[in-house]
Each structure stands twice: as structure tokens, then as C-alpha cells.
Design a protein around this motif. Structure first.
Motif, PDB file in Angstrom:
ATOM      1  N   PHE A   1      47.350  46.317  44.192  1.00 42.56           N
ATOM      2  CA  PHE A   1      46.047  46.458  44.846  1.00 42.56           C
ATOM      3  C   PHE A   1      45.000  45.514  44.267  1.00 42.56           C
ATOM      4  CE2 PHE A   1      41.972  48.664  45.563  1.00 42.56           C
ATOM      5  CZ  PHE A   1      42.000  48.710  46.941  1.00 42.56           C
ATOM      6  N   SER A   2      44.989  45.379  42.917  1.00 42.62           N
ATOM      7  CA  SER A   2      43.942  44.546  42.327  1.00 42.62           C
ATOM      8  C   SER A   2      44.121  43.092  42.750  1.00 42.62           C
ATOM      9  CB  SER A   2      43.936  44.693  40.808  1.00 42.62           C
ATOM     10  OG  SER A   2      45.187  44.348  40.283  1.00 42.62           O
ATOM     11  N   ILE A   3      45.383  42.628  42.806  1.00 43.33           N
ATOM     12  CA  ILE A   3      45.629  41.246  43.228  1.00 43.33           C
ATOM     13  C   ILE A   3      45.202  41.073  44.688  1.00 43.33           C
ATOM     14  CG2 ILE A   3      47.374  39.430  43.429  1.00 43.33           C
ATOM     15  CD1 ILE A   3      47.126  40.424  40.589  1.00 43.33           C
ATOM     16  N   ALA A   4      45.557  42.074  45.511  1.00 43.82           N
ATOM     17  CA  ALA A   4      45.260  41.972  46.931  1.00 43.82           C
ATOM     18  C   ALA A   4      43.762  41.991  47.201  1.00 43.82           C
ATOM     19  CB  ALA A   4      45.941  43.127  47.687  1.00 43.82           C
ATOM     20  N   SER A   5      42.995  42.546  46.270  1.00 43.57           N
ATOM     21  CA  SER A   5      41.562  42.686  46.529  1.00 43.57           C
ATOM     22  C   SER A   5      40.771  41.450  46.108  1.00 43.57           C
ATOM     23  CB  SER A   5      41.021  43.922  45.804  1.00 43.57           C
ATOM     24  OG  SER A   5      41.123  43.729  44.419  1.00 43.57           O
ATOM     25  N   VAL A   6      41.416  40.502  45.435  1.00 48.54           N
ATOM     26  CA  VAL A   6      40.681  39.342  44.936  1.00 48.54           C
ATOM     27  C   VAL A   6      39.954  38.570  46.052  1.00 48.54           C
ATOM     28  CG1 VAL A   6      40.934  37.079  43.854  1.00 48.54           C
ATOM     29  CG2 VAL A   6      42.012  39.068  42.831  1.00 48.54           C
ATOM     30  N   PRO A   7      40.612  38.262  47.182  1.00 48.12           N
ATOM     31  CA  PRO A   7      39.892  37.540  48.250  1.00 48.12           C
ATOM     32  C   PRO A   7      38.641  38.283  48.706  1.00 48.12           C
ATOM     33  CG  PRO A   7      42.232  37.662  48.741  1.00 48.12           C
ATOM     34  CD  PRO A   7      42.008  38.500  47.537  1.00 48.12           C
TER      35      PRO A   7
ATOM     36  N   ALA B   1      33.243  36.776  40.343  1.00 50.76           N
ATOM     37  CA  ALA B   1      34.272  37.716  40.743  1.00 50.76           C
ATOM     38  C   ALA B   1      35.479  37.620  39.816  1.00 50.76           C
ATOM     39  CB  ALA B   1      34.695  37.440  42.177  1.00 50.76           C
ATOM     40  N   SER B   2      36.030  38.769  39.457  1.00 53.68           N
ATOM     41  CA  SER B   2      37.213  38.794  38.606  1.00 53.68           C
ATOM     42  C   SER B   2      38.383  38.170  39.353  1.00 53.68           C
ATOM     43  CB  SER B   2      37.544  40.246  38.247  1.00 53.68           C
ATOM     44  OG  SER B   2      38.868  40.327  37.780  1.00 53.68           O
TER      45      SER B   2
END
Lengths: 287, 322
Positions: free
Chosen positions: B141-147, B166-167
Motif C-alpha cells: 500500500f505504501s508503495i502504491a500511494s507514492v504517486p 513527499a515521502s
């Protein structure tokens, strides 16, 4: 399309509500997919038959963690079920609206809200006082899990006892059966399906708890079957440490973390299914 | 419903001496056991409070420079309290509208025969262990939320909440809040569903008979009736989000400071996650400090949950649905 403003709003809300539901399902699908696809990498015989003693890098398994989880949860159930059952009996059959019953109801509510890590700290504090600082043992984990499990058992049992029709009790009393035998032989057997499924759900809830076991039990690499002496491994804590503090190379550790999570999710889902089956199979036939 | 089952003296009953229930030894033992278990629960709870306080005292009594950070216990715990509340509030803001919509869908939109099954599927979300949400949140989820975080920084960066940077791994407060929202969604949904189902059928039918559309009926009859249920459900969810440990510990990148910036790598920790991260290596006063912070968490959740229960119970008395 020609339609009124009100109709249009209605359609809009229908769309919003339906998509909200689908949105809520997305994480469930994604979680299951992630855990299954990553967990299957290590779903082999070695994984279930060996511990982590002396394992560096590849290989190893969760045999010790599965045993630890089962022992600690079984002990927690052994503590929680009698206390929870009897308390519910007191609340429904004896307490009525007495002051004690009302305060127990209130504090059981309070207990359901205790954060799991605080339950773990409670066990730590208790066993620190008993055994000195640094004490870590499986039984402390069972105590922590009991704090979380008792209120669930009380709630579920209470609901079930409440829906037993009063006519049944009165019929038993009319035959001269003493109250305690009425409860044991009439009230509880009538509601046993609901109680059993509630207890199963309670077990499913606590078997996946990580935080309390992390602080109260710790983790170990070898098989330890004695809950009263020393650290024990459990599935959730094993999974956490494998993921959070992997060795070199990382891959085998991450694979084991996912596989342990998959085992855990399977156990929880099976318990949930079991609870529903019990409730359906043994439900009293009303019509 | 449990009504009084002991023999009651009635108008035509024989004199009181004979209606006195015969108490058998078995009765005394059994009722004693039941009562004892109830009292034991109270004792355990008192024990929880007492042991936590006993183990917390050394931390509060310790000189300021012995506590990590060197500023005393209050300085140590304040950013954690802030982080705990921030994460939980984000979760609540995301989860509440979603839960109400899901509950409405299950009670008023889904086909009747499917409704129970759909409710069960949502309940499954609650059955997933928190460690699994933690792994999923950290890995997927965290990777997917980057954009999405980058988009927020670019387009809404003028709002201090999304100031960024942004992280780049998605280990930000907003992401943790979203995962917590998923975890508390089933609780709020369950409570909301329960009260929506209790809406008096007559109100609903009256609204429909006056020509209201389905949405108007829900707005006029269902939502006002269910308001207190939604509020208390949200507060139960809040209580859960405050205490959630593993997901936060695995996902959040914790740097300690107090900041409202929701999308960067610098985040305050939460009490629960901090305990989980520090406890395995802690010793001496550090253990007492962590237990004391747990006590703070206990008090916060206690207050929130008591309030939620108070609202639920008050509503139950006036509910005309039973």
C-alpha cells in the motif's frame, strides 16, 4: 436524459454508495492477494517441520512458532472461557440490575476498549513484580491475551443467554428443578451453539494479536514447549521480526515473514468459518 | 430478555413464608462461582490499572536527564500523544463517511438476499490480523500511494498539511491513517448498520408514500435516526485506531518531531508503535518510561470508549425500535 433534479440526486447517491462499498472491498482483495502470492513461496514441508534453531539465511521454518501460538492461545482460552461464561451467567441469571452487575457490564465495556499493547504491558508489569525485571514467558502472553479475550466471551455469551425464552426457565422451575440445574441443563444447552461460535470468534480475534506477545513473550529460535519458563516464538511475532529485522541476504527472511502471515490468516479464516458453521449447524430450530 | 425468574409473591399467593425460594447448596455454590467470576474481572481491571501505575512511577519520578531526550517524561511523551491523535483522527476522517456509505449500501441498496453475505464480507476486514495489515501496508500500500502523495505535493502543496517533500517510499502519516481507516471501517460499519436496521419501518414507508426518492427517505428518516449510532460507532473506531500498534510500527517512518505535514518522511511516532519498537531492547528506567506512556494511552482510550458507550446506552433507553 431528461429527469428531475431530485431523481438525479438519487441516482448520484446510489452510485456513490455502491462505489463506496466496492472501494471498501479493494483492500481486502489486495491484502489477500499480496499475502497469498508472497506467502506461497515458502509453503513447503520444511517450513512446517523445522524451527529456526541455527538457521542463517535460507531454510528454516515456523514449527516452533506454530506450537507457541497454539500453546499460548490455548492457555488464554483456558483462563478466559470459564471466567467469561460464569460472568455472563451472573449478569443474566443472578445479577439482574444490581449495582455489581451494572458495574461489571460497564467495566467489561471498558475492557473491550483496552489497546492490545496495553494488555501486553499489564502482563509485563504483573510478571515483573512477581519474577523480577526482564521476565519473558509464554504464560505472560496468555494472561495478556485473556485480558483481551474475556470481554468478548462475556459479551457473546450474555447475548446468547438473554435470548433463551423465559418460558423454558419457568417450566423447569415449575417442575421443582433448582436454579443452578436449570441453568446448567436447560439454559446453557439451549444457547450452546451461539456460545460456542462466540468463543471460537474470540479465539480467532486473539490468535492474531502481535503487540501483547511482542512485549510479554518475546521471540526465540528454538522449540520451547514450556509456557512457564522462558521466551516462546509465536506466528505473528515471528512474522514481525522476520520482516522488521531481516538478516543477510534479506529474501529468505521476508519469504518466511509472508509465509507465516499466510499461515496466520488461514488459521483465522478457518476459525471464523468454523464459528459460522457451529452457529448454523446447532442453532435451535425456531420454526 | 431476563426478567425476574424467582417466585414472586402475588395477590393470591400463600403467606410469604412458603414462597421464600429454597436455596440449595448447589445453588449457593454456583451463584457464588458466577458472582466470583464477575468480581474477578473487576479485580483484574483494577490490577491492570494498579500494576501499570506501580511500574510507571519510577519513570515519572526519574530525573529529567535519565529519560531519552533529556527533557523529562512529559517532553518525551508529548510528541507521541500528538502522533497517536493525528493518525487516529486521519483514520476517522477517512473511515466515517465510507463506513456510513457501506452501511447504507448493505441495509438499503443491496439486494435483500445478498445483504447478510455482504455484511459478512465487510466483517472479514476486521478478522485480518493487524500484523498482516502492517506487512501489506509496508510492502504494497505504501508503495502504491507514492504517486498520490506526489500529486498532493504538486497540486495542494500550498496547504501546510501537504507541504512535502513527499515521502518517496510512502512512509507518511497520511498513508498510516489510510491503513488505520481500513482497519476501523468494519467497526463503524457494524454499529451504523445496526442502527440503520432499527429505523422504524413506518418512518421510512411514510417518507416513501409522500413521494420521497430513496435518498430523500434516507436523509429524512434513516440518517437522523442513526446519528447517535454513527457518532458512537466512530468513537469506538477512534478508540481502536488509537491503540493500533503493528501497522504503524511497520509503515511509519518515525523521526520524533511534532508536525502537521502529513506526506513527508518526518513524522511523530505513536505511543503504541513506539512501545513495540523500543520495548524489546529497553531496560532499566526506559522500560518504566514505556509502561508510563502505555498508561497514558490507556487513559486516552478509556475516556474515548466511555464516552462512546455513554452515547450508545443513552440512545438505547429512548429508542422506540424495540
Amino acid at each position: 436524459m431528461v429527469e428531475g433534479r431530485r431523481k438525479a440526486t438519487d441516482r448520484l447517491v446510489t452510485t456513490v454508495v455502491t462505489s463506496a462499498f466496492l472501494l471498501a472491498l479493494l483492500p481486502l482483495v489486495s491484502v489477500l492477494w499480496t499475502v497469498i502470492s508472497n506467502g506461497l513461496t515458502r509453503f513447503d514441508a520444511e517450513f512446517f517441520t523445522s524451527s529456526m534453531r541455527g538457521v542463517v539465511g535460507e531454510g528454516g521454518g515456523v514449527y516452533h512458532a506454530i506450537l507457541g501460538t497454539l500453546i499460548i492461545t490455548a492457555l488464554a482460552a483456558l483462563i478466559s472461557i470459564p471466567i467469561g461464561l460464569l460472568t455472563a451467567v451472573y449478569l443474566v441469571e443472578y445479577g439482574k440490575n444490581s449495582r455489581l452487575a451494572r458495574s461489571i457490564t460497564f467495566f467489561v465495556d471498558v475492557m473491550t476498549g483496552i489497546p492490545s499493547i496495553v494488555a501486553g504491558l499489564f502482563a509485563v508489569a504483573l510478571f515483573t513484580l512477581l519474577l523480577g525485571p526482564g521476565a519473558r514467558l509464554g504464560f505472560a502472553g496468555s494472561v495478556a491475551l485473556s485480558v483481551l479475550m474475556i470481554p468478548i466471551v462475556v459479551r457473546a455469551t450474555e447475548e446468547m443467554l438473554k435470548i433463551v425464552p423465559n418460558e423454558l426457565r419457568e417450566a423447569a422451575f415449575a417442575l421443582g428443578v433448582p436454579k443452578w440445574r436449570t441453568i446448567l441443563k436447560v439454559v446453557i444447552p439451549t444457547s450452546v451453539a451461539g456460545i460456542a461460535s462466540g468463543v471460537t470468534l474470540a479465539i480467532a480475534r486473539v490468535i492474531g494479536e502481535t503487540a501483547p506477545l511482542l512485549v510479554a513473550v518475546g521471540v526465540t529460535t528454538g522449540v520451547n514447549l514450556n509456557p512457564f519458563d522462558g521466551r516462546m516464538a509465536t506466528l505473528p511475532v515471528f512474522s514481525y521480526f522476520s520482516y522488521a529485522t531481516p538478516g543477510v541476504p534479506r529474501e529468505p527472511y521476508l519469504d518466511r515473514a509472508w509465509a507465516a502471515a499466510l499461515v496466520l490468516i488461514i488459521i483465522v479464516m478457518v476459525l471464523n468459518l468454523l464459528a459460522r458453521l457451529i452457529a448454523r449447524a446447532f442453532a435451535p430450530k425456531t420454526r | 430478555m431476563s426478567t425476574d425468574t424467582s417466585p414472586r409473591p402475588q395477590a393470591a399467593a400463600p403467606p410469604a413464608t412458603t414462597t421464600k425460594p429454597v436455596v440449595q447448596p448447589g445453588d449457593r455454590v454456583f451463584s457464588g462461582l458466577a458472582k466470583g467470576s464477575g468480581i474477578l474481572i473487576l479485580v483484574v481491571l483494577a490490577g491492570v490499572a494498579a500494576f501499570l501505575i506501580a511500574q510507571s512511577l519510577p519513570a515519572i519520578a526519574a530525573p529529567a536527564d535519565e529519560i531519552q531526550g533529556g527533557g523529562g517524561f512529559v517532553v518525551y511523551v508529548w510528541p507521541l500523544v500528538f502522533g497517536t491523535l493525528l493518525a487516529a483522527v486521519i483514520a476517522l476522517v477517512i473511515a466515517t463517511p465510507l463506513s456510513v456509505a457501506v452501511a447504507l449500501f448493505i441495509t438499503h441498496y443491496a439486494p435483500r438476499r445478498l445483504a447478510a453475505a455482504l455484511g459478512y464480507v465487510i466483517d472479514l476486514l476486521a478478522a485480518v490480523p493487524s500484523i498482516v495489515y502492517g506487512l501489506w501496508g509496508a510492502y504494497t500500500f505504501s508503495i502504491a500511494s507514492v504517486p498520490f502523495l506526489l500529486w498532493l505535493e504538486e497540486n495542494l502543496g500550498w496547504i501546510p498539511l501537504f507541504a512535502g517533500p513527499a515521502s518517496n517510499a510512502g512512509r507518511a502519516m497520511l498513508v498510516v491513517g489510510a491503513v488505520l481507516a481500513i482497519m476501523i471501517l468494519p467497526i463503524i460499519t457494524a454499529v451504523a448498520r445496526e442502527v440503520f436496521l432499527q429505523t422504524p419501518k413506518l418512518h421510512e414507508e411514510a417518507a416513501l408514500a409522500l413521494g420521497a426518492t430513496r435518498w430523500e427517505m434516507i436523509r429524512m428518516a434513516v440518517l437522523p435516526f442513526g446519528r447517535s449510532g454513527i457518532i458512537s460507532g466512530a468513537m469506538l473506531g477512534l478508540g481502536r485506531a488509537l491503540g493500533e500498534t503493528m501497522a504503524v510500527a511497520l509503515i511509519l517512518s518515525i523521526s520524533g518531531g511534532v508536525t502537521f505535514n502529513l506526506i513527508s518522511n518526518g513524522n511523530p511516532g505513536t505511543i503504541a508503535a513506539n512501545i513495540a519498537l523500543q520495548f524489546p531492547e529497553a531496560s532499566g528506567v526506559a522500560v518504566n518510561v514505556l509502561i508510563a506512556s502505555g498508561l497514558v494511552l490507556f487513559l486516552i482510550t478509556l475516556a474515548i470508549n466511555s464516552l462512546a458507550r455513554y452515547i450508545i446506552n443513552r440512545r438505547r433507553e429512548f429508542s422506540g425500535a424495540n
